[in-house]
Design a protein around this motif. Structure first.
Motif, short mmCIF file in Angstrom:
data_model
loop_
_atom_site.label_atom_id
_atom_site.label_comp_id
_atom_site.label_asym_id
_atom_site.label_seq_id
_atom_site.Cartn_x
_atom_site.Cartn_y
_atom_site.Cartn_z
N GLY A 143 0.80 -1.21 0.00
CA GLY A 143 0.00 0.00 0.00
C GLY A 143 0.83 1.27 0.00
O GLY A 143 2.00 1.28 -0.39
N ALA A 144 0.20 2.36 0.46
CA ALA A 144 0.84 3.67 0.44
C ALA A 144 1.99 3.74 1.44
O ALA A 144 1.95 3.12 2.50
CB ALA A 144 -0.19 4.74 0.74
N PHE A 145 3.01 4.52 1.08
CA PHE A 145 4.12 4.76 1.98
C PHE A 145 3.71 5.81 3.02
O PHE A 145 2.85 6.65 2.78
CB PHE A 145 5.33 5.27 1.21
CG PHE A 145 6.09 4.21 0.45
CD1 PHE A 145 5.44 3.12 -0.11
CD2 PHE A 145 7.45 4.31 0.28
CE1 PHE A 145 6.14 2.15 -0.81
CE2 PHE A 145 8.17 3.36 -0.42
CZ PHE A 145 7.51 2.26 -0.97
N ALA A 146 4.35 5.74 4.19
CA ALA A 146 4.11 6.71 5.26
C ALA A 146 5.13 7.85 5.19
O ALA A 146 6.15 7.74 4.50
CB ALA A 146 4.19 6.02 6.61
N ARG A 147 4.85 8.92 5.90
CA ARG A 147 5.83 9.99 6.04
C ARG A 147 7.00 9.48 6.88
O ARG A 147 6.79 8.92 7.96
CB ARG A 147 5.23 11.20 6.74
CG ARG A 147 4.26 12.02 5.91
CD ARG A 147 3.65 13.12 6.75
NE ARG A 147 4.65 14.07 7.21
CZ ARG A 147 4.85 15.27 6.66
NH1 ARG A 147 4.10 15.66 5.65
NH2 ARG A 147 5.77 16.08 7.14
N PRO A 148 8.23 9.71 6.44
CA PRO A 148 9.37 9.26 7.25
C PRO A 148 9.69 10.22 8.39
O PRO A 148 10.47 9.87 9.29
CB PRO A 148 10.51 9.21 6.24
CG PRO A 148 10.15 10.23 5.22
CD PRO A 148 8.65 10.22 5.12
N ALA A 149 9.14 11.44 8.36
CA ALA A 149 9.36 12.42 9.42
C ALA A 149 8.12 13.29 9.54
O ALA A 149 7.35 13.44 8.58
CB ALA A 149 10.59 13.28 9.13
N GLN A 150 7.94 13.89 10.69
CA GLN A 150 6.71 14.65 10.96
C GLN A 150 6.85 16.15 10.72
O GLN A 150 5.87 16.87 10.82
CB GLN A 150 6.27 14.40 12.40
CG GLN A 150 5.81 12.98 12.65
CD GLN A 150 4.69 12.57 11.70
OE1 GLN A 150 3.68 13.26 11.56
NE2 GLN A 150 4.87 11.44 11.03
N GLY A 151 8.04 16.62 10.41
CA GLY A 151 8.23 18.05 10.18
C GLY A 151 7.62 18.50 8.87
O GLY A 151 7.21 17.70 8.03
N ARG A 152 7.58 19.82 8.68
CA ARG A 152 7.05 20.38 7.44
C ARG A 152 7.99 20.06 6.28
O ARG A 152 9.19 19.83 6.48
CB ARG A 152 6.88 21.89 7.57
CG ARG A 152 8.20 22.64 7.74
CD ARG A 152 7.99 24.14 7.77
NE ARG A 152 9.27 24.82 7.99
CZ ARG A 152 10.12 25.12 7.02
NH1 ARG A 152 9.84 24.81 5.77
NH2 ARG A 152 11.27 25.73 7.30
N VAL A 153 7.45 20.05 5.07
CA VAL A 153 8.27 19.87 3.88
C VAL A 153 9.00 21.18 3.60
O VAL A 153 8.38 22.22 3.38
CB VAL A 153 7.40 19.47 2.66
CG1 VAL A 153 8.24 19.47 1.39
CG2 VAL A 153 6.77 18.10 2.89
N SER A 154 10.32 21.13 3.64
CA SER A 154 11.12 22.34 3.43
C SER A 154 11.62 22.46 2.00
O SER A 154 11.98 23.56 1.57
CB SER A 154 12.30 22.35 4.40
OG SER A 154 13.10 21.19 4.25
N SER A 155 11.64 21.38 1.26
CA SER A 155 12.04 21.43 -0.14
C SER A 155 11.36 20.28 -0.87
O SER A 155 11.46 19.13 -0.45
CB SER A 155 13.56 21.33 -0.30
OG SER A 155 13.95 21.48 -1.64
#
Length: 279
Positions: A143-155
């Protein structure tokens, strides 16, 4: 930024009453950076998998079960947009499927980094290249991959860059960066086998402390600039399992996580994999 992968094109080719082949192409309107899935289901089961070629490159094909096969075709920001022809053989008469690869506008970023932004060692490049070349027959992810980190996307993926005032020709940002505090957890976005652990003291001067995961069937992830590493090569990891922590090792602007996703050796946009995923 994500691309909806729910739309599927169903194309049926009939070369003879006894030989019907169904082809599913997803997404139907891909754009630069997307992964294109080609699912094939011959009407007569066979012992030999079909072959799939795009722009002269043959991509691996794997069984999905139920007499279905699937190939994953990577595209990148430096590919030429426009009409593409996917060639399928091994299912009777050769099939040519036309797909329009849409253009995409990528931002330009000017950043200053420690270490110049371009230097690296032959050792780290060879290790990362070896990671990208792995094509394991097993499929570890589901299935779908998870976010590897919880911070905002900076780039975002695909950003073109000037490093310390110098434009990086033929370069695009090969992943997604997440901002975060020093030591914030980094987790595996999907199941897989740890095949790369690289440390600054071993020569990873550009990438910094790094972890590479083989998700199977030519799909792999890399996580760089880590402050610590919590896994060893050969470990099997599950989605959400901690593999390290955010840091600023290597050539970095500050504490952040860079997640790169490779399909058959090419860096693709991780967002569609995270939003909807692939079977």
């Amino acid at each position: 930024m994500g691309v909806a992968l729910g739309a599927i094109a169903l194309v049926t080719f009939l070369s003879a009453p006894a030989q019907a082949t169904d082809l599913q192409i997803s997404p139907t309107n891909p754009r630069l950076g997307d992964t294109i899935a080609v699912v094939m289901q011959p009407s007569i089961p066979g012992d030999v998998a079909p072959t799939v070629t795009l722009d002269g490159t043959a991509y691996p094909v794997f069984p999905l079960g139920g007499n279905r096969y699937r190939a994953l075709l990577p595209t990148t920001p430096i590919d030429r947009p426009g009409r593409k022809v996917i060639q399928v053989q091994g299912l009777g008469a050769p099939r040519n499927i036309a797909v329009t690869l849409r253009d995409r506008s990528f931002p330009v970023q000017r950043i200053r980094v420690r270490g110049g932004g371009s230097g690296g060692t032959e050792y780290e490049f060879s290790r990362v290249n070896a990671l990208k070349e792995i094509v394991s027959p097993e499929k570890y992810w589901r299935g779908a991959f998870a976010r590897p980190a919880q911070g905002r996307v900076s780039s975002e993926y695909g950003v073109r860059r000037y490093y310390n005032g110098v434009f990086a020709e033929n370069y695009y940002h090969r992943g997604v960066d997440y901002a975060g505090g020093q030591g914030a957890p980094v987790v595996a976005p999907a199941a897989g086998r740890v095949v790369l652990v690289g440390r600054v003291e071993d020569g990873f001067v550009l990438h910094g402390n790094s972890v590479g995961i083989d998700h199977g069937q030519g799909v792999s992830s890399i996580f760089i600039h880590l402050s610590r590493i919590d896994v060893r090569e050969g470990d099997m990891v599950q989605p959400g399992q901690r593999i390290g922590a955010i840091g600023a090792t290597g050539s970095a602007t500050g504490p952040n996580l860079h997640w790169g996703l490779f399909v058959s050796g090419k860096s693709v946009d991780p967002v569609p994999w995270r939003d909807r995923g692939f079977e």
